[in-house]
Design a protein around this motif. Structure first.
Motif, PDB file in Angstrom:
ATOM      1  N   LYS A   1     -70.055  52.632  39.417  1.00  0.00           N
ATOM      2  CA  LYS A   1     -70.325  54.055  39.575  1.00  0.00           C
ATOM      3  C   LYS A   1     -71.328  54.493  38.518  1.00  0.00           C
ATOM      4  O   LYS A   1     -71.091  54.324  37.320  1.00  0.00           O
ATOM      5  CB  LYS A   1     -69.042  54.877  39.427  1.00  0.00           C
ATOM      6  CG  LYS A   1     -69.264  56.392  39.507  1.00  0.00           C
ATOM      7  CD  LYS A   1     -67.966  57.154  39.310  1.00  0.00           C
ATOM      8  CE  LYS A   1     -68.185  58.658  39.358  1.00  0.00           C
ATOM      9  NZ  LYS A   1     -66.927  59.413  39.153  1.00  0.00           N
TER      10      LYS A   1
ATOM     11  N   GLU B   1     -58.081  52.797  47.470  1.00  0.00           N
ATOM     12  CA  GLU B   1     -58.115  54.048  48.220  1.00  0.00           C
ATOM     13  C   GLU B   1     -59.315  53.996  49.152  1.00  0.00           C
ATOM     14  O   GLU B   1     -60.270  53.283  48.897  1.00  0.00           O
ATOM     15  CB  GLU B   1     -58.243  55.237  47.261  1.00  0.00           C
ATOM     16  CG  GLU B   1     -58.171  56.604  47.930  1.00  0.00           C
ATOM     17  CD  GLU B   1     -58.292  57.720  46.902  1.00  0.00           C
ATOM     18  OE1 GLU B   1     -57.262  58.330  46.575  1.00  0.00           O
ATOM     19  OE2 GLU B   1     -59.407  57.953  46.411  1.00  0.00           O
TER      20      GLU B   1
ATOM     21  N   GLU C   1     -62.134  56.937  40.023  1.00  0.00           N
ATOM     22  CA  GLU C   1     -61.527  57.092  41.342  1.00  0.00           C
ATOM     23  C   GLU C   1     -60.934  55.765  41.830  1.00  0.00           C
ATOM     24  O   GLU C   1     -61.433  54.681  41.514  1.00  0.00           O
ATOM     25  CB  GLU C   1     -62.559  57.589  42.353  1.00  0.00           C
ATOM     26  CG  GLU C   1     -63.085  58.987  42.066  1.00  0.00           C
ATOM     27  CD  GLU C   1     -64.270  59.002  41.118  1.00  0.00           C
ATOM     28  OE1 GLU C   1     -64.896  60.073  40.957  1.00  0.00           O
ATOM     29  OE2 GLU C   1     -64.556  57.938  40.513  1.00  0.00           O
ATOM     30  N   ASN C   2     -59.880  55.866  42.645  1.00  0.00           N
ATOM     31  CA  ASN C   2     -59.209  54.667  43.137  1.00  0.00           C
ATOM     32  C   ASN C   2     -60.092  53.815  44.044  1.00  0.00           C
ATOM     33  O   ASN C   2     -59.872  52.610  44.178  1.00  0.00           O
ATOM     34  CB  ASN C   2     -57.919  55.040  43.869  1.00  0.00           C
ATOM     35  CG  ASN C   2     -56.809  55.455  42.928  1.00  0.00           C
ATOM     36  OD1 ASN C   2     -56.808  55.071  41.763  1.00  0.00           O
ATOM     37  ND2 ASN C   2     -55.865  56.240  43.421  1.00  0.00           N
ATOM     38  N   TYR C   3     -61.115  54.418  44.689  1.00  0.00           N
ATOM     39  CA  TYR C   3     -61.973  53.613  45.545  1.00  0.00           C
ATOM     40  C   TYR C   3     -62.960  52.765  44.745  1.00  0.00           C
ATOM     41  O   TYR C   3     -63.732  52.002  45.321  1.00  0.00           O
ATOM     42  CB  TYR C   3     -62.715  54.476  46.570  1.00  0.00           C
ATOM     43  CG  TYR C   3     -63.482  55.659  46.017  1.00  0.00           C
ATOM     44  CD1 TYR C   3     -64.665  55.499  45.324  1.00  0.00           C
ATOM     45  CD2 TYR C   3     -63.002  56.946  46.217  1.00  0.00           C
ATOM     46  CE1 TYR C   3     -65.365  56.586  44.821  1.00  0.00           C
ATOM     47  CE2 TYR C   3     -63.699  58.051  45.718  1.00  0.00           C
ATOM     48  CZ  TYR C   3     -64.868  57.854  45.027  1.00  0.00           C
ATOM     49  OH  TYR C   3     -65.566  58.940  44.538  1.00  0.00           O
TER      50      TYR C   3
ATOM     51  N   PRO D   1     -65.085  57.406  49.936  1.00  0.00           N
ATOM     52  CA  PRO D   1     -65.268  58.853  50.056  1.00  0.00           C
ATOM     53  C   PRO D   1     -66.263  59.221  51.147  1.00  0.00           C
ATOM     54  O   PRO D   1     -67.152  58.438  51.490  1.00  0.00           O
ATOM     55  CB  PRO D   1     -65.822  59.239  48.681  1.00  0.00           C
ATOM     56  CG  PRO D   1     -66.591  58.030  48.252  1.00  0.00           C
ATOM     57  CD  PRO D   1     -65.804  56.859  48.763  1.00  0.00           C
TER      58      PRO D   1
ATOM     59  N   THR E   1     -69.829  61.682  47.342  1.00  0.00           N
ATOM     60  CA  THR E   1     -69.497  61.521  45.938  1.00  0.00           C
ATOM     61  C   THR E   1     -69.129  62.863  45.319  1.00  0.00           C
ATOM     62  O   THR E   1     -69.462  63.929  45.846  1.00  0.00           O
ATOM     63  CB  THR E   1     -70.681  60.902  45.185  1.00  0.00           C
ATOM     64  OG1 THR E   1     -71.855  61.689  45.410  1.00  0.00           O
ATOM     65  CG2 THR E   1     -70.938  59.483  45.669  1.00  0.00           C
ATOM     66  N   SER E   2     -68.449  62.799  44.177  1.00  0.00           N
ATOM     67  CA  SER E   2     -67.975  64.019  43.532  1.00  0.00           C
ATOM     68  C   SER E   2     -69.121  64.903  43.063  1.00  0.00           C
ATOM     69  O   SER E   2     -68.999  66.125  43.020  1.00  0.00           O
ATOM     70  CB  SER E   2     -67.069  63.670  42.348  1.00  0.00           C
ATOM     71  OG  SER E   2     -67.732  62.802  41.441  1.00  0.00           O
TER      72      SER E   2
END
Length: 219
Positions: A194, A87, A62-64, A90, A93-94
């Motif tokens: 991450k 970015e 992810e961009n973040y 979020p 999280t996904s």
């Protein structure tokens, strides 16, 4: 008589004044007071799309997770660690078991042989403290680790969850100078990591760091 020389420029420092020399720049003109109200590093840029996996190989994410810029400043005994991302952060999280950290590694004794080494993340420093903002699922948190005693303390922070024009895509940590021993200078590195559910400690699935080699210096 005291003077400072940087980038081939010499500036005399009168009694009761101070002069600032940032890395790669000539000294400032003398200003009243024994130290500036705010001491700040330059804004350091980091390449985008330079994420890597636990083995140091290129990775996607992810961009973040992608660091764009960073800066450290000291005002009234508080360090502000500014991290700009590719970015906004979020809201969650996904996956519920995913865990993300935005960190600053602080080598407060400027000695690479003390503190903790961290392959692929810590470059050439041995960090003595680590400031952190985290998210797991939809819960944000924070902490400051003192490596020598393996103890944590609380710090303040701000996270830009949405891409507001005023604050941008950023995380800021606020670390009291006394909490890291009031160092006159220190080496620092920014890291974003991450972790997926099965990732062991210190082996995140996707990371970014700034700088990619070496370290930054405060001030």
């Amino acid at each position: 008589t005291i003077s400072i020389i940087a980038k081939g420029v010499e500036i005399a420092v009168p009694v009761g004044n101070h002069v600032v020399a940032l890395p790669g720049q000539p000294p400032s003109q003398p200003a009243p007071g024994i130290r500036p109200v705010t001491i700040t590093t330059p804004v350091y840029s980091d390449p985008t799309a330079d994420l890597f996996d636990k083995n140091g190989a290129p990775a996607t994410g992810e961009n973040y997770l992608d660091i764009v810029k960073s800066q450290v400043s000291l005002t009234a005994g508080i360090y502000t660690v500014h991290i700009e991302l590719n970015e906004h952060c979020p809201e969650k999280t996904s996956e519920p078991t995913t865990f993300i950290e935005w960190d600053i590694l602080l080598d407060t004794d400027n000695n690479a042989n003390t503190g903790t080494k961290w392959p692929h993340i810590g470059n050439d420093i041995g960090y003595d403290y680590m400031g952190r903002v985290t998210i797991g699922n939809s819960t944000y948190g924070q902490g400051l680790l003192k490596v020598a005693s393996n103890t944590w303390s609380d710090i303040d922070y701000i996270v830009a969850v949405f891409n507001y024009a005023k604050v941008g895509n950023m995380v800021e940590l606020y670390i009291p100078a006394e909490a890291i021993g009031n160092p006159d200078s220190f080496r620092w590195i920014i890291a974003v990591r991450k972790y997926l559910n099965a990732d062991p400690p210190n082996q995140p699935s996707v990371s970014d760091k700034s700088p990619n080699e070496g370290h930054y210096q405060f001030p």
